[in-house]
Design an enzyme around this catalytic site. Structure first.
Site, PDB file in Angstrom:
ATOM      1  N   HIS A  18       0.845  -1.203   0.000  1.00 21.02           N
ATOM      2  CA  HIS A  18       0.000   0.000   0.000  1.00 21.02           C
ATOM      3  C   HIS A  18       0.878   1.250   0.000  1.00 21.02           C
ATOM      4  O   HIS A  18       0.670   2.173  -0.808  1.00 21.02           O
ATOM      5  CB  HIS A  18      -0.905  -0.024   1.231  1.00 21.02           C
ATOM      6  CG  HIS A  18      -1.774   1.192   1.386  1.00 21.02           C
ATOM      7  ND1 HIS A  18      -3.075   1.232   0.970  1.00 21.02           N
ATOM      8  CD2 HIS A  18      -1.512   2.425   1.907  1.00 21.02           C
ATOM      9  CE1 HIS A  18      -3.601   2.425   1.224  1.00 21.02           C
ATOM     10  NE2 HIS A  18      -2.654   3.172   1.795  1.00 21.02           N
ATOM     11  N   GLU A  19       1.858   1.289   0.885  1.00 18.45           N
ATOM     12  CA  GLU A  19       2.723   2.464   0.996  1.00 18.45           C
ATOM     13  C   GLU A  19       3.599   2.635  -0.242  1.00 18.45           C
ATOM     14  O   GLU A  19       3.935   3.761  -0.620  1.00 18.45           O
ATOM     15  CB  GLU A  19       3.590   2.359   2.258  1.00 18.45           C
ATOM     16  CG  GLU A  19       2.806   2.338   3.560  1.00 18.45           C
ATOM     17  CD  GLU A  19       1.961   3.595   3.769  1.00 18.45           C
ATOM     18  OE1 GLU A  19       2.339   4.659   3.241  1.00 18.45           O
ATOM     19  OE2 GLU A  19       0.920   3.508   4.441  1.00 18.45           O
ATOM     20  N   HIS A  22       1.837   4.916  -2.718  1.00 19.98           N
ATOM     21  CA  HIS A  22       2.014   6.337  -2.416  1.00 19.98           C
ATOM     22  C   HIS A  22       3.432   6.794  -2.776  1.00 19.98           C
ATOM     23  O   HIS A  22       3.616   7.875  -3.347  1.00 19.98           O
ATOM     24  CB  HIS A  22       1.766   6.587  -0.930  1.00 19.98           C
ATOM     25  CG  HIS A  22       0.352   6.353  -0.494  1.00 19.98           C
ATOM     26  ND1 HIS A  22      -0.743   6.867  -1.161  1.00 19.98           N
ATOM     27  CD2 HIS A  22      -0.148   5.666   0.571  1.00 19.98           C
ATOM     28  CE1 HIS A  22      -1.856   6.516  -0.541  1.00 19.98           C
ATOM     29  NE2 HIS A  22      -1.523   5.777   0.505  1.00 19.98           N
TER      30      HIS A  22
END
Length: 421
Positions: A18-19, A22
């Site tokens: 997920h990170e 970003h």
């Protein structure tokens, strides 16, 4: 030990992926990612990348995070704080040391009076304890600051902050985390489909295999036989055939089938299997499989969409008929990890895929503090023509985060009550 390892792997992989979403889109947008961390808590290892990002490994192996310039509060160095400065040949500050754990050779000791590391890029203070005059130094745009725990990160001038990127770039950066979770879920479902050798061909009634000593094998059915009718009822696909068999547990059925284009029939007695208090008929036959590469990719996509739909339906039920028992937190994930660890690698992969899909959907909820809340603010900015002030946005985020933490505490306590008491 196996449960602990399974829990940490599942949770950490899903969060780190997920990170990474970003991280990648922030880089593409010119936003400075000051730190990319694997794990939480105290720092164990740090490497300063050429891209200006500090890559760290932290003590608690629980997920990770990215620190984007402008996402967190600026450095808070109170007046009177003792620091040390490293200057280049032009007398410009290239490194600010606020840590007692790190000593810089040839550094100048300073007691801070004021500083601006966002716009003016200056720092002022007393040198060597001389309070008779305040010395001001220019700070390099790409200067580093050594934080209290020894982590070395870049300062965050305004032009590389999140808010300075274009609106569409910020939208992509906010959406990239959930997007990565959806991609991870698709990849994991693909792994499962390829491991199974293909996907079930629901439009066929050809038997791909029979269970040894099962009713079908005893009656004489073989792999490759195509069922055409059951008790005189024509069947055109696997679900139709399966429904007729399941409706008659422990009963005799007359099967019409084709074997190498020859029409044949036989009588077979079904087994009775029990599930959730109900009995179902079973023959012990395996469904046909599509084994082509693109068939497998399509199967992974279908399973991904099915899991997405399942989670959305569950979420709709929670919204319109709220019950805390329908929610699960870290304790519930721990419990599921324990069950998955005892059932093998494929179950762990399935659990990871479902949690990744859950995390992607949950983060898109329009709640302040989540990616969905940030996207809502992006939409508001697009309609309004200008963003909210950082103070108002920060306040909304703090309130939303506080409500999320309260919900997490309630859910975790409920999980503890449910699983242990």
């Amino acid at each position: 030990m196996k449960t602990i390892l399974t829990f940490l792997i599942v949770f950490s992989v899903v969060v780190v992926v997920h990170e990474l979403g970003h991280f990648y889109f922030a880089k593409r947008a010119g936003i400075l990612v000051r730190e990319f961390a694997i794990g939480m808590g105290p720092k164990l290892f740090s490497h300063q990348g050429k891209d200006g990002t500090a890559y760290t490994i932290r003590m608690l192996p629980m997920g990770g995070y990215v620190r984007m310039a402008g996402y967190e509060d600026d450095e808070e160095m109170k007046p009177g704080t003792p620091i040390s400065l490293l200057l280049n040949e032009q007398g410009v500050v290239t490194k600010i040391n606020t840590s007692k754990k790190v000593q810089l050779v040839n550094a100048i000791p300073m007691e801070i009076v004021r500083y601006d590391l966002v716009d003016a890029l200056t720092i002022s203070g007393f040198i060597n304890g001389d309070e008779s005059q305040t010395i001001t130094y220019a700070v390099a745009h790409d200067a580093f600051i050594i934080e209290e725990d020894g982590t070395e990160v870049r300062i965050a001038p305004r032009d590389v902050q999140f808010q300075s990127a274009k609106l569409w770039q910020r939208v992509l950066t906010n959406f990239a985390g959930p997007l990565n979770n959806f991609i991870l879920a698709f990849v994991l479902f693909g792994v499962l489909v390829f491991a199974r050798g293909g996907v079930v061909d629901l439009n066929s009634t050809v038997i791909s295999g029979v269970a040894p000593d099962g009713p079908a094998a005893v009656a004489g059915l073989k792999a490759g036989d195509q069922i055409t009718a059951i008790d005189g009822v024509t069947v055109n696909n696997w679900p139709e055939m399966q429904k007729l068999i399941q409706e008659k547990p422990d009963q005799e059925l007359t099967l019409d089938f084709l074997r190498e284009k020859d029409k044949q029939s036989l009588v077979v007695k079904t087994d009775a299997v029990e599930s959730q208090g109900e009995k179902f008929g079973q023959l012990g036959v395996q469904a046909p499989m599509k084994t082509g590469f693109f068939d497998k990719l399509k199967g992974a996509f279908i399973e991904s969409i099915a899991s997405f739909t399942q989670i959305i339906d569950a979420l709709r039920g929670i919204v319109f008929n709220f019950d805390v028992d329908q929610l699960g937190g870290p304790v519930a994930i721990w419990q599921m990890s324990s069950q998955a660890a005892s059932q093998g690698v494929t179950t762990v992969i399935y659990l990871m895929a479902m949690i990744s899909m859950n995390l992607g959907i949950f983060n898109l909820l329009p709640i302040p503090g989540l990616d969905g809340g940030k996207l809502l603010l992006n939409a508001f900015e697009g309609v309004r023509g200008k963003p909210l002030s950082q103070e108002k946005e920060g306040l909304i985020t703090i309130v939303g985060f506080g409500l999320l933490m309260l919900l997490m505490i309630i859910v975790t306590w409920n999980d503890i009550q449910r699983f242990f008491f």
